[in-house]
Write an enzyme that holds these catalytic residues in place. Sequence first.
Site: not given
Ligand code: PEP
Length: 248
Positions: A9-11, A94, A96, A166, A172, A211, A232-233
Amino acid sequence: MRKKLAAGNWKMNMTPEETGRFIEDLKPLVKDSNADVALMVPYVDIKTALDAAKDSNIEIGAQNMHFEESGAFTGEISPVMLKETGVKYVIIGHSERREYFAETDETVNKKVLKALEYDLIPIMCCGETLTQREQGITIDHIRKQIKIGLLNVSSDDIEKVVIAYEPIWAIGTGVTATSEQAQEVCAAIRDTLRELYGEKADNIRILYGGSVKGENASELFGMPDIDGGLVGGASLKLSFADIVNYDK
Ligand code: PEP
């Protein structure tokens, strides 16, 4: 047998130019993966991403969509538009989106139904806050998110849906749920799915997100009810390949 899925997930990251370069570089690193590989990219990157990923095992998705087909919704993207681009997946709900854009279980449900109508695979997110976890209401909260989010999803369609668990406190933050914590909630999700859809629950993919990194992917993905990750990251770096190749 559920095939693992490593979904990035590049956000709000990566320009179209960066997208093309990244996918060209990622392709050879993941070409022999046993897991499905997907990248959820910003809308403006979709075309470049699809072109770059053509003839590879990398699949492309979007990060959100509206539940209406068209109309006066400035700034929104419809399922019709997404379908025509050729994306396969769309993330729905999501945390966010729920936190910053006021999405609710009810809007999530409308979006899941619309995605399925347009043959897009919804990756429906759920997860608890730290306060909810500390209050001991994680499972109740997740069951509610699942039950409302999947309202009226037919038994014919349910196996197309991907669920992403999640925990918000792990997104994040660099803090990953332990594999036991993640497994406990993913098992509760599968039990809820079994109540709703019987044996079909065993064919529904449940991802863990929060994470995920190359170092913890194999332990997390090795848990019985965790079928991969929403990342994500760590999906913004080529070392995302280590997550995809978690079993090598
Ligand atoms: C996400 O954005 O869905 C996520 C899990 O982010 P991260 O891996 O950065 O915690």
